[in-house]
Write a protein that holds these residues in place. Structure first.
Motif, short mmCIF file in Angstrom:
data_model
loop_
_atom_site.label_atom_id
_atom_site.label_comp_id
_atom_site.label_asym_id
_atom_site.label_seq_id
_atom_site.Cartn_x
_atom_site.Cartn_y
_atom_site.Cartn_z
N GLU A 40 0.84 -1.16 -0.09
CA GLU A 40 -0.14 -0.02 0.01
C GLU A 40 0.69 1.27 -0.05
O GLU A 40 1.86 1.23 0.71
N ILE A 41 0.49 2.17 -0.83
CA ILE A 41 0.91 3.60 -0.77
C ILE A 41 -0.01 4.52 -0.65
O ILE A 41 -1.02 4.81 -1.24
N LYS A 42 0.30 5.53 0.38
CA LYS A 42 -0.72 6.66 0.56
C LYS A 42 -0.08 7.87 0.33
O LYS A 42 1.42 8.09 0.52
N PHE A 43 -0.66 8.98 -0.14
CA PHE A 43 -0.01 10.30 -0.50
C PHE A 43 -1.25 11.28 -0.81
O PHE A 43 -2.42 10.89 -1.39
N THR A 44 -0.68 12.44 -0.58
CA THR A 44 -1.75 13.76 -0.85
C THR A 44 -1.06 14.61 -1.89
O THR A 44 0.27 14.99 -1.41
N LYS A 60 12.68 12.12 0.48
CA LYS A 60 12.64 11.53 2.02
C LYS A 60 12.49 9.97 1.62
O LYS A 60 12.19 9.79 0.62
N ASN A 61 12.92 9.20 2.41
CA ASN A 61 13.08 7.79 2.47
C ASN A 61 11.78 7.22 3.16
O ASN A 61 11.67 7.46 4.43
N TYR A 62 11.10 6.59 2.30
CA TYR A 62 9.84 5.81 3.02
C TYR A 62 10.13 4.33 2.77
O TYR A 62 10.00 3.66 1.63
N ASN A 63 10.87 3.57 3.89
CA ASN A 63 10.80 2.18 3.73
C ASN A 63 11.62 1.87 2.46
O ASN A 63 11.62 0.66 1.86
N GLY A 64 12.77 2.60 2.32
CA GLY A 64 13.65 2.24 1.27
C GLY A 64 13.66 2.94 -0.09
O GLY A 64 14.16 3.08 -1.04
N ILE A 65 12.19 3.67 -0.11
CA ILE A 65 11.98 4.35 -1.48
C ILE A 65 12.24 5.65 -1.26
O ILE A 65 11.59 6.32 -0.39
N LYS A 66 12.93 6.08 -2.28
CA LYS A 66 12.96 7.84 -1.95
C LYS A 66 12.14 8.54 -3.16
O LYS A 66 11.93 8.22 -4.17
N ILE A 67 11.58 9.53 -2.49
CA ILE A 67 10.60 10.18 -3.15
C ILE A 67 10.93 11.82 -2.94
O ILE A 67 11.11 12.59 -1.78
#
Length: 229
Positions: A53-57, A196-203
């Motif tokens: 799951e990925i959440k974002f605004t 920013k790093n979210y569980n290893g994923i850079k966004i």
């Protein structure tokens, strides 16, 4: 500076890329594919297979207004989407959509593209990637690596668009130029910053134009992996 509202952003930008997150190759030659994978991997693509799951605004602030935002939850393994609107929550499957859901999906595809563009380089099999070159980045004026991502003239919501992507020696995207319909002149140029790093994923959570008060940004980002359920 002429202000752009959120609806216009949705119409003008990256709606052509109806990608399948399960697809993991591009129709490019070996060198280009290697660059696409290196950019994706530099942003944590190896962790994507474990994302449940990925959440974002998605929000845009301009000189004249503050963005209200669109909030999404995406379940990539089933390709289901939850859209939180002023009218409540709307859940749909991207495998089975009616006209109302297609209208929502246009916004989702746009917003998801901005969020995960490094991965789109690998997912979008209808696109081609140019030979990498060295070029001056339009905003920072520094020399970076450059590739051009071009979509075909058929399929998708707005076919034929092109993106000049500028990345550093670590294969991290720093700026891009969006060219609607592969026009010679830029339609929109922004930075990729505040990673920013979210569980290893850079966004990159901020995308700013040169000068003025314009920022496309993400809040409430969270990424859940399979072993975190």
């Amino acid at each position: 500076m002429k202000s752009l509202n959120l609806g216009l952003i949705c119409l003008l930008l990256v709606l052509n890329c109806k990608s399948d997150p399960q697809q993991t190759s591009l129709k490019t030659d070996t060198q280009e594919l290697s660059i696409a994978k290196k950019i994706a991997n530099a942003h944590g693509f190896e962790h994507w297979k474990n994302v449940s799951e990925i959440k974002f605004t998605f929000q845009v602030d301009t000189d004249s207004r503050e963005g209200k935002g669109r909030s999404w939850s995406w379940y990539p393994k089933t390709d289901e989407v939850l859209f939180e609107s002023l009218h409540g929550e709307q859940r749909y499957s991207r495998k089975h959509m009616d006209s109302i859901q297609i209208a929502n999906d246009r916004g989702f595809i746009n917003d998801k593209f901005w969020l995960l563009v490094p991965f789109q380089l690998v997912w979008d099999t209808s696109a081609t990637i140019s030979e990498p070159t060295k070029a001056q980045a339009p905003i920072s004026k520094t020399e970076l690596n450059k590739i051009t991502l071009t979509y075909s003239n058929e399929g998708g919501y707005t076919p034929g668009d092109a993106y000049d992507i500028f990345y550093d020696e670590q294969f991290i995207i720093r700026e891009w130029v969006y060219r609607k319909g592969n026009s010679a002149e830029p339609s929109l140029t922004t930075t990729f910053e505040n990673y920013k790093n979210y569980n290893g994923i850079k966004i990159a959570t901020d995308h700013k134009q040169e000068g003025g008060n314009w920022n496309l940004y993400f809040t409430d980002v969270s990424i859940t992996l399979d072993d975190q359920k």
